[in-house]
Design a protein around this motif. Structure first.
Motif, PDB file in Angstrom:
ATOM      1  N   ALA A  79       7.653   1.331 -10.575  1.00  0.00           N
ATOM      2  CA  ALA A  79       6.772   0.783  -9.544  1.00  0.00           C
ATOM      3  C   ALA A  79       6.242   1.943  -8.712  1.00  0.00           C
ATOM      4  CB  ALA A  79       7.518  -0.212  -8.663  1.00  0.00           C
ATOM      5  N   ILE A  80       5.185   1.677  -7.947  1.00  0.00           N
ATOM      6  CA  ILE A  80       4.575   2.682  -7.087  1.00  0.00           C
ATOM      7  C   ILE A  80       4.654   2.199  -5.639  1.00  0.00           C
ATOM      8  CG2 ILE A  80       2.448   3.917  -6.501  1.00  0.00           C
ATOM      9  CD1 ILE A  80       1.583   3.471  -9.448  1.00  0.00           C
ATOM     10  N   LEU A  81       5.198   3.035  -4.782  1.00  0.00           N
ATOM     11  CA  LEU A  81       5.255   2.754  -3.351  1.00  0.00           C
ATOM     12  C   LEU A  81       4.088   3.467  -2.688  1.00  0.00           C
ATOM     13  CD1 LEU A  81       6.844   1.700  -0.821  1.00  0.00           C
ATOM     14  CD2 LEU A  81       8.039   3.902  -0.843  1.00  0.00           C
ATOM     15  N   LEU A  82       3.228   2.716  -1.992  1.00  0.00           N
ATOM     16  CA  LEU A  82       2.064   3.301  -1.331  1.00  0.00           C
ATOM     17  C   LEU A  82       2.329   3.387   0.166  1.00  0.00           C
ATOM     18  CD1 LEU A  82      -1.652   2.475  -2.129  1.00  0.00           C
ATOM     19  CD2 LEU A  82      -0.910   2.940   0.190  1.00  0.00           C
ATOM     20  N   LEU A  83       2.273   4.613   0.694  1.00  0.00           N
ATOM     21  CA  LEU A  83       2.524   4.854   2.118  1.00  0.00           C
ATOM     22  C   LEU A  83       1.226   5.225   2.823  1.00  0.00           C
ATOM     23  CD1 LEU A  83       5.854   6.900   1.894  1.00  0.00           C
ATOM     24  CD2 LEU A  83       5.561   4.438   2.263  1.00  0.00           C
ATOM     25  N   HIS A  84       0.988   4.628   3.979  1.00  0.00           N
ATOM     26  CA  HIS A  84      -0.292   4.719   4.680  1.00  0.00           C
ATOM     27  C   HIS A  84      -0.309   5.823   5.725  1.00  0.00           C
ATOM     28  CE1 HIS A  84       1.538   2.923   8.237  1.00  0.00           C
ATOM     29  NE2 HIS A  84       2.108   2.035   7.445  1.00  0.00           N
ATOM     30  N   GLY A  85      -1.395   5.884   6.492  1.00  0.00           N
ATOM     31  CA  GLY A  85      -1.592   6.912   7.499  1.00  0.00           C
ATOM     32  C   GLY A  85      -1.166   6.474   8.888  1.00  0.00           C
ATOM     33  N   LEU A  86      -1.304   7.397   9.822  1.00  0.00           N
ATOM     34  CA  LEU A  86      -0.898   7.164  11.208  1.00  0.00           C
ATOM     35  C   LEU A  86      -1.907   6.287  11.938  1.00  0.00           C
ATOM     36  CD1 LEU A  86       1.355   8.061  13.204  1.00  0.00           C
ATOM     37  CD2 LEU A  86      -0.149   9.935  13.887  1.00  0.00           C
ATOM     38  N   ASN A  87      -1.371   5.405  12.799  1.00  0.00           N
ATOM     39  CA  ASN A  87      -2.173   4.532  13.654  1.00  0.00           C
ATOM     40  C   ASN A  87      -2.968   3.493  12.877  1.00  0.00           C
ATOM     41  OD1 ASN A  87      -3.003   3.677  16.256  1.00  0.00           O
ATOM     42  ND2 ASN A  87      -4.953   4.746  16.033  1.00  0.00           N
ATOM     43  N   GLU A  88      -2.389   2.975  11.811  1.00  0.00           N
ATOM     44  CA  GLU A  88      -3.050   1.914  11.048  1.00  0.00           C
ATOM     45  C   GLU A  88      -2.641   0.553  11.609  1.00  0.00           C
ATOM     46  OE1 GLU A  88      -5.327   2.427   9.001  1.00  0.00           O
ATOM     47  OE2 GLU A  88      -4.996   4.256   7.861  1.00  0.00           O
ATOM     48  N   ARG A  89      -3.611  -0.344  11.718  1.00  0.00           N
ATOM     49  CA  ARG A  89      -3.348  -1.693  12.213  1.00  0.00           C
ATOM     50  C   ARG A  89      -3.599  -2.765  11.153  1.00  0.00           C
ATOM     51  NH1 ARG A  89      -0.539   0.294  14.880  1.00  0.00           N
ATOM     52  NH2 ARG A  89      -0.641   0.927  17.055  1.00  0.00           N
ATOM     53  N   SER A  90      -4.035  -2.365   9.966  1.00  0.00           N
ATOM     54  CA  SER A  90      -4.261  -3.333   8.894  1.00  0.00           C
ATOM     55  C   SER A  90      -4.184  -2.625   7.553  1.00  0.00           C
ATOM     56  CB  SER A  90      -5.630  -4.011   9.052  1.00  0.00           C
ATOM     57  OG  SER A  90      -6.664  -3.140   8.626  1.00  0.00           O
ATOM     58  N   TRP A  91      -4.122  -3.436   6.495  1.00  0.00           N
ATOM     59  CA  TRP A  91      -4.109  -2.900   5.133  1.00  0.00           C
ATOM     60  C   TRP A  91      -5.518  -2.780   4.560  1.00  0.00           C
ATOM     61  CZ3 TRP A  91      -0.096  -0.430   3.671  1.00  0.00           C
ATOM     62  CH2 TRP A  91       1.208  -0.854   3.985  1.00  0.00           C
ATOM     63  N   ASN A  92      -6.551  -3.004   5.374  1.00  0.00           N
ATOM     64  CA  ASN A  92      -7.919  -3.144   4.873  1.00  0.00           C
ATOM     65  C   ASN A  92      -8.317  -2.117   3.822  1.00  0.00           C
ATOM     66  OD1 ASN A  92      -8.070  -5.223   6.655  1.00  0.00           O
ATOM     67  ND2 ASN A  92      -9.672  -4.374   7.943  1.00  0.00           N
ATOM     68  N   LYS A  93      -8.211  -0.834   4.150  1.00  0.00           N
ATOM     69  CA  LYS A  93      -8.743   0.174   3.234  1.00  0.00           C
ATOM     70  C   LYS A  93      -7.817   0.429   2.052  1.00  0.00           C
ATOM     71  CE  LYS A  93      -7.118   4.378   5.639  1.00  0.00           C
ATOM     72  NZ  LYS A  93      -7.531   5.362   6.652  1.00  0.00           N
ATOM     73  N   TYR A  94      -6.580  -0.044   2.139  1.00  0.00           N
ATOM     74  CA  TYR A  94      -5.606   0.248   1.090  1.00  0.00           C
ATOM     75  C   TYR A  94      -5.560  -0.816  -0.008  1.00  0.00           C
ATOM     76  CZ  TYR A  94      -3.977   3.543   4.610  1.00  0.00           C
ATOM     77  OH  TYR A  94      -3.914   4.553   5.549  1.00  0.00           O
ATOM     78  N   LEU A  95      -6.147  -1.965   0.227  1.00  0.00           N
ATOM     79  CA  LEU A  95      -6.043  -3.051  -0.752  1.00  0.00           C
ATOM     80  C   LEU A  95      -6.661  -2.667  -2.089  1.00  0.00           C
ATOM     81  CD1 LEU A  95      -6.900  -6.070   1.596  1.00  0.00           C
ATOM     82  CD2 LEU A  95      -4.628  -5.265   0.893  1.00  0.00           C
ATOM     83  N   ALA A  96      -7.856  -2.085  -2.054  1.00  0.00           N
ATOM     84  CA  ALA A  96      -8.502  -1.676  -3.300  1.00  0.00           C
ATOM     85  C   ALA A  96      -7.761  -0.504  -3.940  1.00  0.00           C
ATOM     86  CB  ALA A  96      -9.961  -1.307  -3.046  1.00  0.00           C
ATOM     87  N   TRP A  97      -7.145   0.343  -3.121  1.00  0.00           N
ATOM     88  CA  TRP A  97      -6.345   1.439  -3.670  1.00  0.00           C
ATOM     89  C   TRP A  97      -5.189   0.867  -4.490  1.00  0.00           C
ATOM     90  CZ3 TRP A  97      -5.400   5.714   0.617  1.00  0.00           C
ATOM     91  CH2 TRP A  97      -6.606   5.996   1.267  1.00  0.00           C
ATOM     92  N   ALA A  98      -4.491  -0.094  -3.892  1.00  0.00           N
ATOM     93  CA  ALA A  98      -3.337  -0.694  -4.559  1.00  0.00           C
ATOM     94  C   ALA A  98      -3.756  -1.461  -5.808  1.00  0.00           C
ATOM     95  CB  ALA A  98      -2.601  -1.622  -3.589  1.00  0.00           C
ATOM     96  N   GLU A  99      -4.843  -2.205  -5.708  1.00  0.00           N
ATOM     97  CA  GLU A  99      -5.301  -2.989  -6.855  1.00  0.00           C
ATOM     98  C   GLU A  99      -5.646  -2.078  -8.030  1.00  0.00           C
ATOM     99  OE1 GLU A  99      -8.178  -6.758  -7.108  1.00  0.00           O
ATOM    100  OE2 GLU A  99      -9.290  -4.862  -7.093  1.00  0.00           O
ATOM    101  N   TYR A 100      -6.354  -0.986  -7.748  1.00  0.00           N
ATOM    102  CA  TYR A 100      -6.738  -0.056  -8.813  1.00  0.00           C
ATOM    103  C   TYR A 100      -5.496   0.522  -9.491  1.00  0.00           C
ATOM    104  CZ  TYR A 100      -8.786   3.937 -11.228  1.00  0.00           C
ATOM    105  OH  TYR A 100      -9.141   4.848 -12.189  1.00  0.00           O
ATOM    106  N   LEU A 101      -4.543   1.012  -8.694  1.00  0.00           N
ATOM    107  CA  LEU A 101      -3.345   1.616  -9.268  1.00  0.00           C
ATOM    108  C   LEU A 101      -2.536   0.597 -10.067  1.00  0.00           C
ATOM    109  CD1 LEU A 101      -2.155   3.888  -6.316  1.00  0.00           C
ATOM    110  CD2 LEU A 101      -3.168   4.639  -8.484  1.00  0.00           C
TER     111      LEU A 101
END
Length: 375
Positions: A79-101
């Protein structure tokens, strides 16, 4: 992948507040798992009452996190664990990243929030009325600072109140990640019973957290972990966190002073002096435990890769070289630049209507590289 299109569609479908439902997309199925965090005591004196109050924030201890599951029933055991950046309040920009991977590697992708981020913080931190009050007070105190913004004022205020929060939230995040991976490796995670190896895609401050976790390697959990760094991997001293999307000048300067100039006066008295603390110190400055750090990352060989962006001023490539060592960085980190205006905080802007093709190309260039690494 048409990133701009998938970004829009996934944000239309996704809601962390409706996490009792399963979300189906053409490329993956999004499930939600619950987690209970046990706050670590990371100080030893009553002077840190603010940190004690933080430990009572229920949203930070009881929360859900999304898992993108492949449609295929054939699994690789990884499995792949995706860790985000500082001061994030939503998963908005990461959803397509996760879907692609998930889709291109046929592996589950876990989106796990760091402490006090995403849905691990009170709703008041995103309430416009309450934020406005803090914002106006901060503007009165630091009115000439162009980095003060509505987006960063909560984090900036929290760091200014007590920069020790950076250390405490980092320790809790690593403890939570270790707890999650232990649950997976024991075969008792309800959605990931057959996973025996968890690799990490780490962005921005998530890369800093991942590097500390791998250096410390509690319970040998990360022996076989592969690490992909995107816009991350720098030592702390080279990070330039002043940004309208991250924190303002006062908070950033206070953070740097606390951990780089006054470290012996403050941090030492609170540390547990365990492997995580040793790793944290190793990642604070290029000169701390330089040989140990560079030897470790060099020993990872092809288990570490990454991409740095040429115009990234928050996590500059030079800071990544300081962290990994020049040999490892030259061999394992690729520098890219894009034919559109981007930033560290927004590497794939979806509002560049006339440059949609260029943004899609940039996204696919980065994530096809990550796909090949994880495959």
């Amino acid at each position: 992948m048409n990133y701009v299109e998938r970004y829009t569609e996934l944000n239309r479908l996704f809601s962390i507040n409706n996490s009792t439902s399963v979300i189906y997309t053409p490329y993956a199925t999004i499930h939600f798992a619950s987690f209970e965090s046990i706050p670590e005591m990371c100080h030893h004196t009553s002077s840190n009452h603010i940190i004690d109050v933080d430990a009572l924030i229920s949203e930070n201890t009881h929360f859900v996190y999304p898992i993108f599951m492949p449609h295929s029933t054939v699994r690789s055991g990884k499995a792949i664990l995706l860790l985000h950046g500082l001061n994030e309040r939503s998963w908005n920009k990461y959803l397509a990243w996760a879907e692609y991977l998930c889709y291109t590697t046929n592996k589950p992708v876990i989106l796990f929030p760091l402490a006090y981020h995403i849905n691990r913080c009170p709703s008041s931190w995103s309430n416009p009325r309450e934020i406005a009050t803090i914002f106006h007070l901060r503007r009165q105190l630091n009115g000439n600072d162009r980095y003060i913004s509505v987006a960063n004022v909560v984090l900036s205020n929290r760091i200014s109140e007590n920069p020790h929060r950076f250390y405490c939230s980092g320790r809790q995040s690593i403890a939570d990640i270790c707890s999650l991976i232990s649950t997976i490796y024991k075969g008792v995670h309800p959605m990931l019973p057959d996973v025996s190896t968890v690799d990490i895609f780490a962005y921005s401050i998530g890369a800093f957290v991942a590097e500390i976790a791998l250096l410390a390697n509690p319970l040998n959990l990360f022996d076989d972990t592969k690490l992909f760094l995107f816009c991350g991997g720098s030592v702390f001293s080279a990070m330039q966190g002043k940004s309208r999307g991250i924190m303002d000048t006062n908070a950033f300067d206070m953070l740097h002073t606390y951990y780089l100039q006054e470290r012996n006066n403050h941090l030492k008295q609170f540390q547990k002096n365990d492997a995580i603390d040793a790793a944290f110190e190793t990642m604070i400055s290029a000169q701390y435990n330089k040989q140990v750090r560079e030897k470790f990352f060099l020993s990872m060989g092809n288990k570490i890769k990454g991409i740095a962006l040429s115009k990234d001023v928050v996590i500059p490539y030079a800071g990544i070289v300081e962290a990994l060592g020049s040999v490892c960085a030259n061999n394992q980190i690729t520098q890219l630049d894009f034919d559109y205006q981007y930033s560290h905080e927004n590497p794939f802007p979806t509002n560049h209507i006339h440059q949609t093709n260029e943004v899609n190309e940039g996204f696919n260039q980065v994530f096809s590289y990550a796909r090949d690494f994880f495959s």
